[in-house]
Scaffold this active site. Structure first.
Site, PDB file in Angstrom:
ATOM      1  N   ASP A  73       0.817  -1.215   0.000  1.00 47.98           N
ATOM      2  CA  ASP A  73       0.000   0.000   0.000  1.00 47.98           C
ATOM      3  C   ASP A  73       0.852   1.268   0.000  1.00 47.98           C
ATOM      4  O   ASP A  73       0.558   2.230  -0.713  1.00 47.98           O
ATOM      5  CB  ASP A  73      -0.924   0.018   1.224  1.00 47.98           C
ATOM      6  N   GLU A 104       0.995  -1.119   5.426  1.00 49.83           N
ATOM      7  CA  GLU A 104      -0.313  -1.530   4.931  1.00 49.83           C
ATOM      8  C   GLU A 104      -1.375  -0.640   5.576  1.00 49.83           C
ATOM      9  O   GLU A 104      -1.218  -0.181   6.714  1.00 49.83           O
ATOM     10  CB  GLU A 104      -0.592  -2.998   5.268  1.00 49.83           C
ATOM     11  N   LYS A 106      -5.442  -0.244   6.540  1.00 52.08           N
ATOM     12  CA  LYS A 106      -6.741  -0.871   6.778  1.00 52.08           C
ATOM     13  C   LYS A 106      -7.607   0.102   7.560  1.00 52.08           C
ATOM     14  O   LYS A 106      -7.104   1.010   8.223  1.00 52.08           O
ATOM     15  CB  LYS A 106      -6.591  -2.180   7.559  1.00 52.08           C
TER      16      LYS A 106
END
Length: 258
Positions: A73, A104, A106
């Protein structure tokens, strides 16, 4: 002499980023599109606040043997000494030597997402990295020692009820060396920073490193300052050995004779 209140400045920065992330979360309905928007918010944040020696993008990390990581990401990589990036279709391919950190993104912090981010980090850390001597006016410096690539997980909220510190530390300490996460941020809860060594030769795989945390009122600012400290400890990425990246070309030698 007039004073500036750093605490107030930090709160303003924190509020700006929270507003941006919440806007993406509420304005975009489709989960995939929402995820892309949040990733872009984080990328914009790092581009704004990190020094210009660092580049920030999403993409894939590769090595001189042709191996590649999973899709990452956020990649923070070098913009000066070893800047050398490929493109395949719309995907950015960043050589492993140039990478400082990977993250990453989320929406929620939970056990599954910690494990997921750890797997992504492993796919980067297991790649081969070269380190070439550095020429200078008086000769050359030896190849730079390889650093540990920083990794982390960036979220807005948390699935666990407060207090979350014990849960997060428990799951962070379950990660092995290549899966470990150095920075975990849940903006509305806490940011966690592992206090560990930055070079491969100094890393102790048996140690449970001290994990520091900052609560929600300055969690984002603490993330930024902790990252800057870790980047400062690394210094500069190693110089890429272009000889290794040249090997697949299989250039032919021609000996000239008079």
């Amino acid at each position: 002499m007039p004073r500036i209140e750093l605490s107030e400045l930090y709160c303003n920065i924190q509020n700006e980023m929270i507003a941006s992330l919440n806007l993406s979360a509420s304005a975009v309905v489709h989960p995939g599109t929402k995820g892309d928007a949040t990733e872009n918010d984080w990328i914009s944040f790092f581009r704004r606040y990190l020094p210009t020696r660092y580049k920030v993008d999403k993409g894939i990390v590769i090595d001189s043997n042709g191996n590649q990581s999973q899709q990452i990401d956020i990649i923070i990589y070098d913009n000066h000494y070893s800047y050398f990036v490929f493109h395949r279709d719309d995907t950015l391919l960043v050589p492993a030597e140039s990478v400082y950190a990977v993250f990453e993104v989320k929406q929620n912090l939970n056990k599954d997402h910690i494990q997921y981010a750890g797997n992504k980090a492993r796919s980067v850390r297991e790649l081969n990295r070269t380190s070439a001597p550095i020429k200078h006016a008086g000769g050359q410096y030896p190849p730079k020692e390889l650093h540990e690539i920083i990794s982390g997980l960036l979220t807005t909220t948390c699935d666990w009820k407060e207090p979350i510190q014990a849960k997060v530390v428990e799951h962070l300490n379950e990660r092995n060396r290549n899966e470990r996460l150095d920075l975990v941020c849940s903006i509305n809860n806490c940011t966690f920073s592992a206090n560990n060594n930055v070079f491969l030769s100094e890393y102790d795989s048996e140690a449970n490193y001290e994990i520091l945390f900052c609560e929600s009122d300055k969690s984002l600012v603490y993330l930024l300052l902790s990252l800057l400290k870790k980047l400062q400890d690394i210094g500069t990425v190693p110089a890429i050995s272009f000889y290794d990246y040249e090997k697949p070309i299989d250039a032919k030698r021609y000996k000239f004779t008079r």
